[in-house]
Design an enzyme around this catalytic site. Structure first.
Site, PDB file in Angstrom:
ATOM      1  N   ASP A   1      52.466  -1.890  -9.363  1.00  0.00           N
ATOM      2  CA  ASP A   1      52.418  -3.290  -9.803  1.00  0.00           C
ATOM      3  C   ASP A   1      53.420  -4.175  -9.101  1.00  0.00           C
ATOM      4  O   ASP A   1      53.196  -5.387  -8.954  1.00  0.00           O
ATOM      5  CB  ASP A   1      52.708  -3.335 -11.315  1.00  0.00           C
ATOM      6  CG  ASP A   1      54.057  -2.677 -11.636  1.00  0.00           C
ATOM      7  OD1 ASP A   1      54.269  -1.519 -11.211  1.00  0.00           O
ATOM      8  OD2 ASP A   1      54.898  -3.315 -12.284  1.00  0.00           O
TER       9      ASP A   1
ATOM     10  N   ARG B   1      50.488   5.403  -2.570  1.00  0.00           N
ATOM     11  CA  ARG B   1      50.219   4.752  -3.870  1.00  0.00           C
ATOM     12  C   ARG B   1      50.965   3.408  -3.929  1.00  0.00           C
ATOM     13  O   ARG B   1      52.139   3.317  -3.619  1.00  0.00           O
ATOM     14  CB  ARG B   1      50.688   5.658  -4.992  1.00  0.00           C
ATOM     15  CG  ARG B   1      50.546   5.066  -6.408  1.00  0.00           C
ATOM     16  CD  ARG B   1      51.819   4.425  -6.885  1.00  0.00           C
ATOM     17  NE  ARG B   1      51.798   4.110  -8.322  1.00  0.00           N
ATOM     18  CZ  ARG B   1      52.771   3.463  -8.950  1.00  0.00           C
ATOM     19  NH1 ARG B   1      53.833   3.056  -8.286  1.00  0.00           N
ATOM     20  NH2 ARG B   1      52.704   3.220 -10.248  1.00  0.00           N
TER      21      ARG B   1
ATOM     22  N   THR C   1      58.466  -4.184 -15.539  1.00  0.00           N
ATOM     23  CA  THR C   1      58.760  -2.796 -15.179  1.00  0.00           C
ATOM     24  C   THR C   1      58.039  -1.875 -16.154  1.00  0.00           C
ATOM     25  O   THR C   1      57.727  -2.280 -17.264  1.00  0.00           O
ATOM     26  CB  THR C   1      60.283  -2.520 -15.209  1.00  0.00           C
ATOM     27  OG1 THR C   1      60.508  -1.110 -15.100  1.00  0.00           O
ATOM     28  CG2 THR C   1      60.930  -2.989 -16.515  1.00  0.00           C
ATOM     29  N   GLY C   2      57.781  -0.646 -15.707  1.00  0.00           N
ATOM     30  CA  GLY C   2      57.095   0.300 -16.576  1.00  0.00           C
ATOM     31  C   GLY C   2      55.953   0.965 -15.827  1.00  0.00           C
ATOM     32  O   GLY C   2      55.975   1.043 -14.598  1.00  0.00           O
ATOM     33  N   HIS C   3      54.951   1.391 -16.562  1.00  0.00           N
ATOM     34  CA  HIS C   3      53.850   2.153 -15.970  1.00  0.00           C
ATOM     35  C   HIS C   3      52.974   1.245 -15.106  1.00  0.00           C
ATOM     36  O   HIS C   3      52.185   0.438 -15.607  1.00  0.00           O
ATOM     37  CB  HIS C   3      53.024   2.784 -17.099  1.00  0.00           C
ATOM     38  CG  HIS C   3      51.950   3.675 -16.588  1.00  0.00           C
ATOM     39  ND1 HIS C   3      50.619   3.327 -16.628  1.00  0.00           N
ATOM     40  CD2 HIS C   3      52.014   4.879 -15.978  1.00  0.00           C
ATOM     41  CE1 HIS C   3      49.897   4.304 -16.083  1.00  0.00           C
ATOM     42  NE2 HIS C   3      50.723   5.253 -15.691  1.00  0.00           N
ATOM     43  N   GLY C   4      53.132   1.392 -13.773  1.00  0.00           N
ATOM     44  CA  GLY C   4      52.545   0.447 -12.828  1.00  0.00           C
ATOM     45  C   GLY C   4      51.046   0.283 -12.935  1.00  0.00           C
ATOM     46  O   GLY C   4      50.524  -0.844 -12.879  1.00  0.00           O
TER      47      GLY C   4
ATOM     48  N   THR D   1      63.128   0.633 -11.867  1.00  0.00           N
ATOM     49  CA  THR D   1      62.769  -0.543 -11.063  1.00  0.00           C
ATOM     50  C   THR D   1      63.729  -1.677 -11.409  1.00  0.00           C
ATOM     51  O   THR D   1      64.259  -1.707 -12.508  1.00  0.00           O
ATOM     52  CB  THR D   1      61.315  -0.921 -11.450  1.00  0.00           C
ATOM     53  OG1 THR D   1      60.464   0.086 -10.960  1.00  0.00           O
ATOM     54  CG2 THR D   1      60.895  -2.271 -10.913  1.00  0.00           C
TER      55      THR D   1
HETATM   56  N1  ASP Z   1      56.451  -0.322 -12.298  1.00  0.00           N
HETATM   57  C1  ASP Z   1      56.959   0.655 -11.371  1.00  0.00           C
HETATM   58  C2  ASP Z   1      55.796   1.347 -10.688  1.00  0.00           C
HETATM   59  O1  ASP Z   1      54.888   1.778 -11.371  1.00  0.00           O
HETATM   60  C3  ASP Z   1      57.845   1.685 -12.010  1.00  0.00           C
HETATM   61  C4  ASP Z   1      58.931   1.186 -12.922  1.00  0.00           C
HETATM   62  O2  ASP Z   1      58.946   0.026 -13.304  1.00  0.00           O
HETATM   63  O3  ASP Z   1      59.839   1.978 -13.251  1.00  0.00           O
HETATM   64  O4  ASP Z   1      55.798   1.477  -9.510  1.00  0.00           O
END
Ligand code: ASP
Length: 311
Positions: A203, A200, A223-226, A172
């Site tokens: 975040d 889906r 960024t990370g686990h949405g 992201t």
């Molecule tokens: N936050 C993003 C999502 O879950 C993924 C990411 O940041 O890599 O859609």
């Protein structure tokens, strides 16, 4: 007048070493694209859009071209942008046929009475505003196909390290800027996570989770686990800490680590205070980031490692 500053991230995760150089180069180029606008006296809002556009075009990142794929093998993108002077926002989700979701989000901010448009509504709005469509297949990179194939072998959505086995680790993207007039803006754009269900929403398009900007405090892009980031309202958690007097770096550390210990998943965030002080923290293995200030580019991707170059 303030010294302008822009910081970008190119996604948190277990980024394989083979992807490090592309992500660092792309992050630096994006930060510089935004900084050029700030140097010419442009607004923070235009600067963060330009930085994100630069990464949406670049297949090293999980946004625009190169976005990861849903379970049906399609790109479904999301983006949000926020202006700190009046807290106005624009966001889009479930976008399939446009290269630059962040530019559509920017138009939602300036031209729509609404804040978040999704799916067909986002498409109708974009067409009305003259955004050119692209064939959905043209947004799919070989890497994204490979990532979905890897995911399908185990089907374990939401594993702690996004991008483990190079699945979603292309990242992201986000940008936070403070312009010479002292205004703050933030933009974030993503293809989501490999193997996500059709429809889906993560975040990134949700204000307070993926993006937040307030001229009175500062700005954050995450960024990370949405699913974890949105439960924790990560961007706004950092803003709240800063509002209570915590500095940008400490606030970023605390909230990212707080989310990770509570929800057992990883994330990263980039933060600027309204005075341009920087916060960067990630609980994942890696997150690429870069900022430009005072004609200097500072960047990194590993923990406890920072590089510097002249702008
Ligand atoms: N936050 C993003 C999502 O879950 C993924 C990411 O940041 O890599 O859609």
């Amino acid at each position: 007048m303030m010294k302008p500053i822009i910081i970008v991230h190119g996604g948190a995760g277990d980024i394989p070493s083979s992807r490090v150089k592309g992500k660092l180069d792309g992050s630096k180029a994006a930060a510089r694209a935004g900084y050029e606008i700030l140097l010419k006296g442009g607004t923070a809002l235009d600067a963060v859009e330009a930085a994100v556009v630069s990464m949406e075009k670049d297949e090293n990142f999980n946004a625009g071209y190169g976005s990861v794929l849903n379970l049906r093998g399609e790109v479904e993108m999301e983006a949000s942008i926020m202006r700190g002077s009046d807290l106005n926002v624009g966001a889009v989700t479930l976008v399939k046929e446009f290269l630059h979701p962040i530019s559509i989000a920017h138009k939602v901010l300036t031209d729509s009475p609404h804040s978040l448009l999704g799916a067909e509504g986002a498409k109708l709005f974009a067409l009305e505003k003259g955004f050119p469509t692209v064939k959905p297949e043209s947004l799919i990179s070989e890497h994204a196909k490979q990532a979905l194939n890897n995911f399908l072998k185990h089907g374990d959505f939401g594993r702690t390290e996004i991008g483990e086995k190079d699945e979603g680790g292309v990242g992201t993207v986000g940008a936070v800027a403070v312009d010479a007039a002292g205004h703050v803006a933030v933009a974030t754009s993503t293809g989501g996570m490999s193997g996500k269900a059709v429809g889906r929403i993560g975040d990134t398009p949700q204000i307070g989770s993926g993006t937040y900007a307030d001229d009175l405090v500062g700005g954050v892009s995450t960024t990370g686990h949405g699913e974890s980031i949105l439960k924790y309202c990560l961007a706004h958690s950092i803003i709240k800490l800063m509002e209570s007097g915590v500095d940008a770096q400490t606030a970023t550390n605390k909230a990212v680590e707080g989310m990770t210990s509570r929800l057992k998943n990883t994330a990263g965030a980039i933060t600027l205070s309204k005075d341009g002080e920087v916060g960067v923290h990630f609980s994942s293995q890696r997150m690429s980031w870069a900022y430009v200030k005072d004609n200097k580019t500072v960047y990194g991707i590993n923990h406890n490692e920072t590089f510097e170059e002249s702008y």
